[in-house]
Structure formats: structure tokens, C-alpha cells
Motif scaffolding. Structure first.
Motif, PDB file in Angstrom:
ATOM      1  N   LEU A   1      22.034  -7.248 -34.614  1.00  0.00           N
ATOM      2  CA  LEU A   1      21.928  -8.704 -34.450  1.00  0.00           C
ATOM      3  C   LEU A   1      22.172  -9.421 -35.775  1.00  0.00           C
ATOM      4  CD1 LEU A   1      18.879  -8.942 -32.017  1.00  0.00           C
ATOM      5  CD2 LEU A   1      21.314  -9.132 -31.470  1.00  0.00           C
ATOM      6  N   VAL A   2      21.736  -8.809 -36.876  1.00  0.00           N
ATOM      7  CA  VAL A   2      22.006  -9.372 -38.203  1.00  0.00           C
ATOM      8  C   VAL A   2      23.516  -9.429 -38.414  1.00  0.00           C
ATOM      9  CG1 VAL A   2      21.802  -8.992 -40.701  1.00  0.00           C
ATOM     10  CG2 VAL A   2      19.828  -8.571 -39.215  1.00  0.00           C
ATOM     11  N   ARG A   3      24.193  -8.323 -38.125  1.00  0.00           N
ATOM     12  CA  ARG A   3      25.656  -8.277 -38.302  1.00  0.00           C
ATOM     13  C   ARG A   3      26.362  -9.292 -37.406  1.00  0.00           C
ATOM     14  NH1 ARG A   3      24.930  -2.303 -37.914  1.00  0.00           N
ATOM     15  NH2 ARG A   3      24.655  -1.606 -40.046  1.00  0.00           N
ATOM     16  N   ARG A   4      25.903  -9.410 -36.165  1.00  0.00           N
ATOM     17  CA  ARG A   4      26.501 -10.362 -35.225  1.00  0.00           C
ATOM     18  C   ARG A   4      26.352 -11.796 -35.750  1.00  0.00           C
ATOM     19  NH1 ARG A   4      24.149  -9.993 -29.318  1.00  0.00           N
ATOM     20  NH2 ARG A   4      25.151  -7.966 -29.407  1.00  0.00           N
ATOM     21  N   ARG A   5      25.164 -12.120 -36.235  1.00  0.00           N
ATOM     22  CA  ARG A   5      24.897 -13.460 -36.752  1.00  0.00           C
ATOM     23  C   ARG A   5      25.752 -13.732 -37.999  1.00  0.00           C
ATOM     24  NH1 ARG A   5      20.991 -14.236 -40.065  1.00  0.00           N
ATOM     25  NH2 ARG A   5      19.728 -12.534 -39.270  1.00  0.00           N
ATOM     26  N   GLN A   6      25.832 -12.753 -38.897  1.00  0.00           N
ATOM     27  CA  GLN A   6      26.640 -12.918 -40.110  1.00  0.00           C
ATOM     28  C   GLN A   6      28.114 -13.109 -39.769  1.00  0.00           C
ATOM     29  OE1 GLN A   6      25.475  -9.372 -42.248  1.00  0.00           O
ATOM     30  NE2 GLN A   6      23.830 -10.445 -43.339  1.00  0.00           N
ATOM     31  N   LYS A   7      28.597 -12.369 -38.792  1.00  0.00           N
ATOM     32  CA  LYS A   7      30.004 -12.488 -38.371  1.00  0.00           C
ATOM     33  C   LYS A   7      30.263 -13.900 -37.838  1.00  0.00           C
ATOM     34  CE  LYS A   7      33.456 -10.476 -35.322  1.00  0.00           C
ATOM     35  NZ  LYS A   7      33.726  -9.497 -34.272  1.00  0.00           N
ATOM     36  N   MET A   8      29.343 -14.425 -37.025  1.00  0.00           N
ATOM     37  CA  MET A   8      29.523 -15.777 -36.458  1.00  0.00           C
ATOM     38  C   MET A   8      29.480 -16.822 -37.569  1.00  0.00           C
ATOM     39  SD  MET A   8      27.285 -15.389 -32.956  1.00  0.00           S
ATOM     40  CE  MET A   8      27.178 -17.137 -32.731  1.00  0.00           C
ATOM     41  N   GLU A   9      28.626 -16.627 -38.587  1.00  0.00           N
ATOM     42  CA  GLU A   9      28.526 -17.573 -39.692  1.00  0.00           C
ATOM     43  C   GLU A   9      29.791 -17.588 -40.531  1.00  0.00           C
ATOM     44  OE1 GLU A   9      24.986 -16.366 -41.766  1.00  0.00           O
ATOM     45  OE2 GLU A   9      23.661 -17.201 -40.220  1.00  0.00           O
ATOM     46  N   ASN A  10      30.469 -16.424 -40.619  1.00  0.00           N
ATOM     47  CA  ASN A  10      31.684 -16.314 -41.436  1.00  0.00           C
ATOM     48  C   ASN A  10      32.940 -16.790 -40.719  1.00  0.00           C
ATOM     49  OD1 ASN A  10      30.294 -15.330 -43.647  1.00  0.00           O
ATOM     50  ND2 ASN A  10      30.472 -13.206 -42.971  1.00  0.00           N
ATOM     51  N   GLU A  11      32.871 -16.985 -39.424  1.00  0.00           N
ATOM     52  CA  GLU A  11      34.046 -17.417 -38.655  1.00  0.00           C
ATOM     53  C   GLU A  11      34.242 -18.907 -38.701  1.00  0.00           C
ATOM     54  OE1 GLU A  11      33.551 -15.769 -34.729  1.00  0.00           O
ATOM     55  OE2 GLU A  11      34.146 -13.793 -35.405  1.00  0.00           O
TER      56      GLU A  11
END
Length: 168
Positions: free
Chosen positions: A158-168
Motif C-alpha cells: 500500500l505504501v508503494r501504491r500510494r507513492q506511485k500515485m503521488e509520483n504520477e
């Protein structure tokens, strides 16, 4: 006094922990039970003005444990999604450590039970909620848990998913 979380990269911000507590409706309360065995129980609660509140019977294992040792922990799991193909769960949870006191003041008990009633029966009329509380309040205990330490954690996925969405 309290341990730091080992996997700090999975630590949720304090505001997110508070949101989970506000929106949750039950958790697991852990106490020091008979013969120093841990005693944990699922219990409904409300998070109000930075404290946790519970209610229940005036006597029994829970009250005996609290009167013997007021230290407790409380855990709320917001998310627990099993991902079978990854042999894991995507979770989000909060753990609170603090001390519990039995509220003796009738006015304070009534106010907390009124908040609890509004939380769990929001469509009920104020008059009916107050009637129900007045009928049962003498036979119940109301408990307040002050919060001394709190951590909130989420699965690395979930951390990775959230970070990916923040970087998009």
C-alpha cells in the motif's frame, strides 16, 4: 518508554491514524487479566476529543482487569485484504497505548453515551436515544482511555501504491 516502530517506512502519519480511529467502529482491547495472562476482547468504541471511550457491564473480567492494572492497548484494523497469490495481506491498522479510567460522574457518563449513541444510531431521535441511555446507564460502566502512545502502519504494498500515485 514505548518502542519505535521497526519498519518506519510503513508508518502512517498521525492524522491518518486519527482518521482511522474516528471512522472505525470496533477494535480489540488488550488488558492484563487474571494471573497476569493477557486478556483481549473485541469491543465497540468511539474516538472523541483525543480519547477512546468504551462501555459495558459494571462487573466482570474487563472491569476487574482495569481496576487491577489501568494500562491497556487498543488495536483497530481498517483494512485487511487477503492477496492469496502473493501470500500476504494488504492491511492498515492503528495501535494505541494508554491508561483506562472508569467514569463515575453520571453527567459525564451520559454525555459519552450520548456521543456513542449518535455514532452508532445516527438516524435515531435525540429523545429516544436519551430514553434508552437513561434506562440503562445505572447498570453500565463507561470507560475512558487516555492515549500515551500511538502508531499506525500499512502494508508495504500500500505504501508503494500510494507513492506511485503521488509520483504520477
Amino acid at each position: 518508554m514505548f518502542r519505535e516502530m521497526r519498519r518506519k517506512n510503513q508508518l502512517l502519519p498521525h492524522e491518518e491514524a486519527q482518521r482511522i480511529l474516528r471512522e472505525g467502529n470496533y477494535g480489540v482491547l488488550a488488558l492484563s487479566g487474571d494471573e497476569n495472562y493477557p486478556y483481549s476482547l473485541p469491543i465497540s468504541y468511539i474516538y472523541h476529543e483525543g480519547k477512546l471511550y468504551f462501555h459495558g457491564a459494571k462487573s466482570g473480567h474487563k472491569i476487574d482487569s482495569i481496576l487491577r492494572n489501568d494500562k491497556a492497548s487498543f488495536c483497530v484494523v481498517e483494512k485487511n485484504e487477503i492477496i492469496a497469490e502473493e501470500y500476504t495481506t494488504y492491511f492498515r491498522s492503528v495501535i494505541v497505548f494508554g491508561k483506562i479510567r472508569v467514569i463515575d460522574n453520571e453527567k459525564e457518563k451520559f454525555e459519552i453515551m450520548d456521543h456513542l449513541g449518535m455514532r452508532f444510531a445516527p438516524a435515531d431521535s435525540r429523545e429516544h436515544r436519551r430514553e434508552v441511555i437513561e434506562r440503562s446507564i445505572k447498570a453500565m460502566s463507561v470507560l475512558e482511555m487516555s492515549m500515551e502512545h500511538m502508531t499506525a502502519k500499512e502494508a508495504m504494498e500500500l505504501v508503494r501504491r500510494r507513492q506511485k500515485m503521488e509520483n504520477e
